[in-house]
Design an enzyme around this catalytic site. Sequence first.
Site, PDB file in Angstrom:
ATOM      1  N   HIS A  19       0.839  -1.198   0.000  1.00 49.76           N
ATOM      2  CA  HIS A  19       0.000   0.000   0.000  1.00 49.76           C
ATOM      3  C   HIS A  19       0.871   1.244   0.000  1.00 49.76           C
ATOM      4  O   HIS A  19       2.097   1.150  -0.095  1.00 49.76           O
ATOM      5  CB  HIS A  19      -0.979  -0.037   1.179  1.00 49.76           C
ATOM      6  N   HIS A  22       3.969   1.397   2.409  1.00 51.66           N
ATOM      7  CA  HIS A  22       5.216   0.772   1.955  1.00 51.66           C
ATOM      8  C   HIS A  22       5.880   1.645   0.892  1.00 51.66           C
ATOM      9  O   HIS A  22       7.099   1.796   0.862  1.00 51.66           O
ATOM     10  CB  HIS A  22       4.962  -0.605   1.326  1.00 51.66           C
ATOM     11  N   CYS A 127       3.958 -13.393  17.751  1.00 53.54           N
ATOM     12  CA  CYS A 127       2.944 -12.770  16.885  1.00 53.54           C
ATOM     13  C   CYS A 127       3.334 -13.064  15.450  1.00 53.54           C
ATOM     14  O   CYS A 127       4.424 -12.679  15.013  1.00 53.54           O
ATOM     15  CB  CYS A 127       2.857 -11.262  17.101  1.00 53.54           C
ATOM     16  N   CYS A 130       3.956  -9.841  13.301  1.00 52.53           N
ATOM     17  CA  CYS A 130       5.285  -9.227  13.468  1.00 52.53           C
ATOM     18  C   CYS A 130       6.385 -10.235  13.177  1.00 52.53           C
ATOM     19  O   CYS A 130       7.540  -9.853  13.073  1.00 52.53           O
ATOM     20  CB  CYS A 130       5.550  -8.744  14.889  1.00 52.53           C
ATOM     21  N   CYS A 147      -1.725  -8.640  19.934  1.00 51.76           N
ATOM     22  CA  CYS A 147      -0.680  -7.758  19.402  1.00 51.76           C
ATOM     23  C   CYS A 147      -1.289  -6.399  19.053  1.00 51.76           C
ATOM     24  O   CYS A 147      -2.242  -6.333  18.278  1.00 51.76           O
ATOM     25  CB  CYS A 147      -0.040  -8.372  18.166  1.00 51.76           C
ATOM     26  N   HIS A 150      -1.064  -5.657  15.172  1.00 50.45           N
ATOM     27  CA  HIS A 150      -1.777  -6.500  14.212  1.00 50.45           C
ATOM     28  C   HIS A 150      -3.176  -6.911  14.658  1.00 50.45           C
ATOM     29  O   HIS A 150      -3.924  -7.523  13.887  1.00 50.45           O
ATOM     30  CB  HIS A 150      -0.949  -7.746  13.868  1.00 50.45           C
ATOM     31  N   LYS A 298      -1.941   3.412  12.023  1.00 51.54           N
ATOM     32  CA  LYS A 298      -0.971   3.003  11.011  1.00 51.54           C
ATOM     33  C   LYS A 298      -1.705   2.270   9.888  1.00 51.54           C
ATOM     34  O   LYS A 298      -2.505   1.384  10.153  1.00 51.54           O
ATOM     35  CB  LYS A 298       0.060   2.064  11.620  1.00 51.54           C
ATOM     36  N   LYS A 301      -2.483  -3.600   6.182  1.00 53.66           N
ATOM     37  CA  LYS A 301      -3.409  -4.522   5.539  1.00 53.66           C
ATOM     38  C   LYS A 301      -4.216  -5.287   6.595  1.00 53.66           C
ATOM     39  O   LYS A 301      -5.423  -5.475   6.465  1.00 53.66           O
ATOM     40  CB  LYS A 301      -2.597  -5.486   4.686  1.00 53.66           C
TER      41      LYS A 301
HETATM   42  N1  MSP Z   1       9.784  -7.896   6.134  1.00 53.44           N
HETATM   43  C1  MSP Z   1       9.919  -6.964   7.182  1.00 53.44           C
HETATM   44  C2  MSP Z   1      11.163  -6.126   7.002  1.00 53.44           C
HETATM   45  C3  MSP Z   1      12.422  -6.891   6.911  1.00 53.44           C
HETATM   46  S1  MSP Z   1      13.770  -5.870   6.611  1.00 53.44           S
HETATM   47  C4  MSP Z   1      15.098  -6.787   6.836  1.00 53.44           C
HETATM   48  C5  MSP Z   1       8.721  -6.054   7.198  1.00 53.44           C
HETATM   49  N2  MSP Z   1       8.034  -5.982   6.067  1.00 53.44           N
HETATM   50  S2  MSP Z   1       6.723  -5.110   5.812  1.00 53.44           S
HETATM   51  O1  MSP Z   1       6.188  -5.513   4.535  1.00 53.44           O
HETATM   52  O2  MSP Z   1       5.850  -5.203   6.927  1.00 53.44           O
HETATM   53  O3  MSP Z   1       7.204  -3.661   5.564  1.00 53.44           O
HETATM   54  C6  MSP Z   1       7.571  -2.887   6.588  1.00 53.44           C
HETATM   55  C7  MSP Z   1       8.037  -1.545   6.123  1.00 53.44           C
HETATM   56  O4  MSP Z   1       7.104  -0.933   5.224  1.00 53.44           O
HETATM   57  C8  MSP Z   1       8.089  -0.604   7.290  1.00 53.44           C
HETATM   58  O5  MSP Z   1       9.242  -0.727   8.033  1.00 53.44           O
HETATM   59  C9  MSP Z   1       8.002   0.717   6.608  1.00 53.44           C
HETATM   60  O6  MSP Z   1       9.244   1.025   6.067  1.00 53.44           O
HETATM   61  C10 MSP Z   1       7.001   0.440   5.497  1.00 53.44           C
HETATM   62  N3  MSP Z   1       5.650   0.690   5.935  1.00 53.44           N
HETATM   63  C11 MSP Z   1       4.600  -0.190   6.015  1.00 53.44           C
HETATM   64  N4  MSP Z   1       3.501   0.471   6.408  1.00 53.44           N
HETATM   65  C12 MSP Z   1       3.787   1.763   6.582  1.00 53.44           C
HETATM   66  C13 MSP Z   1       3.067   2.905   6.916  1.00 53.44           C
HETATM   67  N5  MSP Z   1       1.762   2.873   7.173  1.00 53.44           N
HETATM   68  N6  MSP Z   1       3.722   4.071   6.958  1.00 53.44           N
HETATM   69  C14 MSP Z   1       5.050   4.176   6.662  1.00 53.44           C
HETATM   70  N7  MSP Z   1       5.764   3.132   6.359  1.00 53.44           N
HETATM   71  C15 MSP Z   1       5.177   1.904   6.351  1.00 53.44           C
HETATM   72  O7  MSP Z   1       8.478  -5.445   8.209  1.00 53.44           O
END
Ligand code: MSP
Length: 665
Positions: A19, A22, A127, A130, A147, A150, A298, A301
């Site tokens: 989304h 990310h 979790c 996470c 959690c 989540h 935040k 999904k």
């Molecule tokens: N797979 C792990 C990261 C491993 S890195 C060695 C993970 N993945 S994730 O798909 O959940 O993506 C997390 C990252 O996406 C967050 O750390 C952030 O950089 C970004 N974001 C996801 N949602 C976000 C928001 N709502 N706002 C800003 N950034 C966000 O965690």
Amino acid sequence: MSETYYITTPIYYASGDLHIGHSYTTLAADAISRYKRLRGYDVFFLTGTDEHGLKIQRKAESVGLRPKEFVDGIVAKIKDLWRVLDITYDGFIRTTDDDHKRTVQWIFNKLYENQDIYKKNYESWYCVGCESFYTETQARSFPGMVCPDHGKPLERVQEESYFFRLSKYAERLLRHIDENPDFIQPLTRRNEVVQFVKMGLEDLCISRTTFRWGIPVPFDPESVVYVWIDALTNYISAIGYPFDMEKFNKWWPANVHLIGKEILRFHAVIWPILLMALDLPLPKQVFAHGWLNLGGKKMSKTMGNVVDPVELTRRYSLDAVRYFVLREVPFGADGDYTEEALIARINSDLANDLGNLVYRTLTMVRRFTEARIPPAGREEAVDREFKERCLSLKQAVEDEMDHLRISLALERIMDVVGKANKYIDEVSPWDLAKKDPSRLGTTLNYLCECLRITASVLRPFLVNTPSLIWNALGMPEPIDRYSWDSAGEWEVLTPGQVTKRGKPLFPRIEREDKDSADEQASSDEKRPAGEVLPVAGDSIVQGTRTKAGPATTIKEDAGLITIDQFRQVELRVAEVVSAEKVQGADKLLKLAVSLGDEERQIVAGIAQYYDPQELVGKQIVIAYNLRPAVIRGIESKGMLLASKDDETLAILTVDRKVKNGSPVS
Ligand code: MSP
């Protein structure tokens, strides 16, 4: 040889569509990478996907696919998304890549040999969202053992596992943080980590036996490597560690790992300790930015409150979305996404300020100096001050970007755009055109230099707009041929070069407001004063007279305008070729009109007064040089003229046939 710059994003879980949250991290990394490349660095920008773990195994099962088939589909979509957002990554790592798996297993072996890994029986809370363990105390601190990120109940896990000696390195980590103030940024995040480490570190469980979708522990294939150890390793496996040390040494240590704040501990505690155990240098910086929230929460999904970036770019244009995401939230803090905020940014910064500046400058060049950039002539203090302001912009952007203050860098640029618009109002080029051609040359020349500099420094952030401005200025070479440093120079334009009539950069976004729609003879009336025909610094509100106010407001001379000002509105005769109602909007009609050699689409708020068929074949009068607007997702180019009283509305027609497209003057 140029200095290297290695920047990473987190690798995203290949568990579903990404989304705008990310995209936020990836867009930030893209802007920084583009900036560094422009500054002459040899950049490696790494992103990728995190594809193992229980969460993904369960997802795949739920749709009846094998995990690898499942992630392949998601990864293809993620790559498509990065294409849509024009993300210039240099490396894309998948944790299912063979080279990556080899590195993870090699590291596991090495740590085991060095006795940094040991085996013991383990019971804990977990979790899956996470992919993280929680101690009894941590778990009990979450209301209902659910959690908080989540919204899912924690699961009890009990298994024989391998443990990594985190605790052994705690002191060394604290020392490193202390000696390297920039290691964890922003400062608040650094303090958070220090506090956490000082509370004492427990050894970390780094293997699982209760599911299969992971990298097998090399000497114990019944166990798979804990997904976070697998994932963090991407930052070095992607650059060859330990099998291509030449490549590795070229890029490591990373200059910055960009991450969201929720994964700070993994990156600022576990990752550095893993590197210490491998005897490798630590990344120079871990930068944890805040969240893009939706409705105060935040965007996520699991929580079901996400915004699709592809849909946004389709609706509002890529540069508008890039601008909003990079400008709206100070990098590091949390920010709220709302469509209203996005539209407000587009309309105020991009349409009103930047788009307006380009439009009015080039309109004046066209009108007063035959579309050619004039040579600068006599210079006065106000011109000099403006020029200096423009010349200092490059440095201002560097000062912000060198500290990853992306939003502030854009603010600096927009300050200069605002300054340029004020400068036009101050010096009144339309008066100079009559009285002082030499200073008119200076003014228009400086404004064009300003546009060139603005376009140049916008390059790290926006991907289409800079070249559109560039081309409109009639630059002899594409923008890519010009160095970043040229944004700190003056007289780069060649007097006499021919400017072009460009497409309007950012149409204003109009949202049909149900209550006020019936006040409108045309929905274009919703354009605020001064926005419609952004020339000559006057405020001209177009359209018919309505209850809302007079048709024309002028700042000078108690409401009177000059003939030149009036001529800036290009009125033309157009024939209605077809007309239809806009679905879901009671008051709007969509018209196709012919201007002889050109056909246009116009959306007008006249559905209550005209049956669409009644209009076909009529010759009407339209404001031709009006910036396009998007109304209910439909582009409207121009505005028809109409008159309205308390009861009815009548559109303007001509009283005998003339050629379509003829001017009205
Ligand atoms: N797979 C792990 C990261 C491993 S890195 C060695 C993970 N993945 S994730 O798909 O959940 O993506 C997390 C990252 O996406 C967050 O750390 C952030 O950089 C970004 N974001 C996801 N949602 C976000 C928001 N709502 N706002 C800003 N950034 C966000 O965690």
